[in-house]
Write a protein that holds these residues in place. Structure first.
Motif, PDB file in Angstrom:
ATOM      1  N   UNK A 262       0.837  -1.200   0.000  1.00  0.00           N
ATOM      2  CA  UNK A 262       0.000   0.000   0.000  1.00  0.00           C
ATOM      3  C   UNK A 262       0.871   1.248   0.000  1.00  0.00           C
ATOM      4  N   UNK A 263       0.543   2.173  -0.914  1.00  0.00           N
ATOM      5  CA  UNK A 263       1.099   3.527  -0.905  1.00  0.00           C
ATOM      6  C   UNK A 263       0.084   4.399  -0.183  1.00  0.00           C
ATOM      7  N   UNK A 264       0.379   4.759   1.060  1.00  0.00           N
ATOM      8  CA  UNK A 264      -0.562   5.503   1.907  1.00  0.00           C
ATOM      9  C   UNK A 264      -0.349   7.002   1.746  1.00  0.00           C
ATOM     10  N   UNK A 265      -1.375   7.692   1.241  1.00  0.00           N
ATOM     11  CA  UNK A 265      -1.248   9.116   0.946  1.00  0.00           C
ATOM     12  C   UNK A 265      -0.503   9.325  -0.350  1.00  0.00           C
ATOM     13  N   UNK A 266      -0.935   8.637  -1.394  1.00  0.00           N
ATOM     14  CA  UNK A 266      -0.120   8.433  -2.594  1.00  0.00           C
ATOM     15  C   UNK A 266      -0.057   9.608  -3.551  1.00  0.00           C
ATOM     16  N   UNK A 267      -1.130  10.447  -3.623  1.00  0.00           N
ATOM     17  CA  UNK A 267      -1.210  11.285  -4.808  1.00  0.00           C
ATOM     18  C   UNK A 267      -1.216  10.369  -6.026  1.00  0.00           C
ATOM     19  N   UNK A 268      -0.741  10.864  -7.163  1.00  0.00           N
ATOM     20  CA  UNK A 268      -0.498   9.978  -8.297  1.00  0.00           C
ATOM     21  C   UNK A 268       0.891  10.286  -8.853  1.00  0.00           C
ATOM     22  N   UNK A 269       1.751   9.288  -8.820  1.00  0.00           N
ATOM     23  CA  UNK A 269       3.136   9.433  -9.272  1.00  0.00           C
ATOM     24  C   UNK A 269       3.525   8.212 -10.087  1.00  0.00           C
ATOM     25  N   UNK A 270       4.715   8.284 -10.633  1.00  0.00           N
ATOM     26  CA  UNK A 270       5.272   7.150 -11.377  1.00  0.00           C
ATOM     27  C   UNK A 270       5.557   5.964 -10.476  1.00  0.00           C
ATOM     28  N   UNK A 271       5.711   6.184  -9.156  1.00  0.00           N
ATOM     29  CA  UNK A 271       6.376   5.210  -8.305  1.00  0.00           C
ATOM     30  C   UNK A 271       5.650   3.873  -8.175  1.00  0.00           C
ATOM     31  N   UNK A 272       4.334   3.832  -7.900  1.00  0.00           N
ATOM     32  CA  UNK A 272       3.692   2.509  -7.802  1.00  0.00           C
ATOM     33  C   UNK A 272       3.759   1.732  -9.113  1.00  0.00           C
ATOM     34  N   UNK A 273       3.771   2.430 -10.237  1.00  0.00           N
ATOM     35  CA  UNK A 273       3.872   1.747 -11.532  1.00  0.00           C
ATOM     36  C   UNK A 273       5.288   1.192 -11.742  1.00  0.00           C
ATOM     37  N   UNK A 274       6.265   1.937 -11.280  1.00  0.00           N
ATOM     38  CA  UNK A 274       7.634   1.407 -11.319  1.00  0.00           C
ATOM     39  C   UNK A 274       7.733   0.145 -10.461  1.00  0.00           C
ATOM     40  N   UNK A 275       7.142   0.194  -9.263  1.00  0.00           N
ATOM     41  CA  UNK A 275       7.169  -0.977  -8.381  1.00  0.00           C
ATOM     42  C   UNK A 275       6.459  -2.164  -9.016  1.00  0.00           C
ATOM     43  N   UNK A 276       5.339  -1.915  -9.682  1.00  0.00           N
ATOM     44  CA  UNK A 276       4.588  -3.009 -10.309  1.00  0.00           C
ATOM     45  C   UNK A 276       5.414  -3.670 -11.400  1.00  0.00           C
ATOM     46  N   UNK A 277       6.175  -2.884 -12.149  1.00  0.00           N
ATOM     47  CA  UNK A 277       7.053  -3.470 -13.153  1.00  0.00           C
ATOM     48  C   UNK A 277       8.174  -4.273 -12.530  1.00  0.00           C
ATOM     49  N   UNK A 278       8.633  -3.824 -11.363  1.00  0.00           N
ATOM     50  CA  UNK A 278       9.728  -4.512 -10.677  1.00  0.00           C
ATOM     51  C   UNK A 278       9.249  -5.761  -9.946  1.00  0.00           C
ATOM     52  N   UNK A 279       8.020  -5.690  -9.405  1.00  0.00           N
ATOM     53  CA  UNK A 279       7.446  -6.807  -8.643  1.00  0.00           C
ATOM     54  C   UNK A 279       6.082  -7.165  -9.233  1.00  0.00           C
ATOM     55  N   UNK A 280       6.053  -7.810 -10.388  1.00  0.00           N
ATOM     56  CA  UNK A 280       4.774  -8.061 -11.091  1.00  0.00           C
ATOM     57  C   UNK A 280       3.813  -8.956 -10.322  1.00  0.00           C
ATOM     58  N   UNK A 281       4.310  -9.772  -9.392  1.00  0.00           N
ATOM     59  CA  UNK A 281       3.426 -10.658  -8.633  1.00  0.00           C
ATOM     60  C   UNK A 281       2.800  -9.975  -7.419  1.00  0.00           C
ATOM     61  N   UNK A 282       3.227  -8.748  -7.125  1.00  0.00           N
ATOM     62  CA  UNK A 282       2.678  -8.015  -5.977  1.00  0.00           C
ATOM     63  C   UNK A 282       1.359  -7.356  -6.360  1.00  0.00           C
TER      64      UNK A 282
END
Length: 266
Positions: free
Chosen positions: A78-98
């Motif tokens: 969970x990204x708590x207080x996320x706004x919208x940034x590149x970061x969760x999408x970068x993480x999803x590419x790095x950890x596709x099973x998450x």
């Protein structure tokens, strides 16, 4: 692991010179171009380039390093207080099973996440909530990260209590926040110490956590916004400090300083 505690100038420049940093920067730059295409109105409300901000250039690598070394890479994040940034999408590419989810108080972000999800063919779940009451089952997330959010709130202990409730028994909270050195903004040194003590109430193990002294904040080794102002002032979050000063005056407040001096704790 990337060092915890107050960000040091030496450690900051070590990150800037790394391949890891260049990889993040490239992804962020591409995301910013897409974001401008999908919702150009974004920059009127939020910082249009979240990566090229003084402390974020350390905080984002810190979060990834912590996930890599501490957390389950196929669990719920969970990204708590996320706004919208590149970061969760970068993480999803790095950890596709998450399963990566983001939450914030702004209902308008949902449509923006949907547009990015469709463009990138990735699924980041976004939901609108107050992070003092997130509404997920106990122990739901393996990892929660909260980047430079708490300094914009007042009820730190309530937030920490809620985040700990939805963190699994073997899970982690990865936390960063700004500290006001000169007392012109949040979080003050006193409140920062209270926050770190509150963490111990809700999280059993806090690896390498150190309390903060005034001497630490004033050390020439500590990364501050004053240092960034002399190094590369375009990385500061305040585009027009004089306008902010005048705005405070119109509200009957007399700021002590034109430029806030902050440090960042990870």
């Amino acid at each position: 692991m990337i060092n915890q505690g107050l960000i040091k100038i030496f450690d900051y420049h070590q990150i800037l010179e790394s391949f890891f940093y260049r990889e993040l920067e490239k992804y962020s730059d591409e995301f910013s171009k897409m974001q401008k295409d999908l919702f150009p109105e974004f920059s009127r409300k939020w910082v249009k380039d979240s990566f090229h901000q003084w402390s974020r250039q350390y905080e984002y690598p810190f979060v990834i390093d912590s996930i890599e070394n501490l957390s389950k890479k196929d669990g719920r994040i969970l990204d708590a207080g996320s706004g919208i940034t590149f970061f969760p999408y970068y993480l999803k590419g790095k950890y596709p099973d998450a399963t990566i989810e983001c939450c914030d108080y702004d209902a308008g972000l949902e449509g923006q996440f949907n547009k990015v999800n469709e463009r990138l063919k990735q699924k980041i779940n976004y939901f609108t909530t107050d992070i003092r009451s997130i509404g997920k089952p106990d122990g739901y997330y393996n990892t929660i990260y909260c980047v430079s959010v708490l300094e914009h709130t007042n009820d730190y202990e309530c937030i920490l209590k809620e985040l700990s409730r939805i963190t699994s028994e073997d899970g982690y909270l990865i936390l960063t926040f700004d500290i006001s050195i000169d007392g012109s903004a949040d979080i003050s040194l006193k409140r920062a110490v209270e926050l770190l003590n509150a963490i111990d109430k809700y999280y059993i193990q806090v690896p390498n956590k150190t309390l903060i002294e005034q001497s630490d904040l004033k050390s020439s080794e500590t990364l501050t916004t004053n240092y960034i102002n002399s190094y590369k002032k375009e990385l500061l979050p305040w585009r027009y400090p004089y306008l902010m000063f005048i705005k405070s005056l119109t509200k009957g407040k007399i700021p002590k300083f034109l430029l806030r001096n902050l440090a960042c704790y990870c």
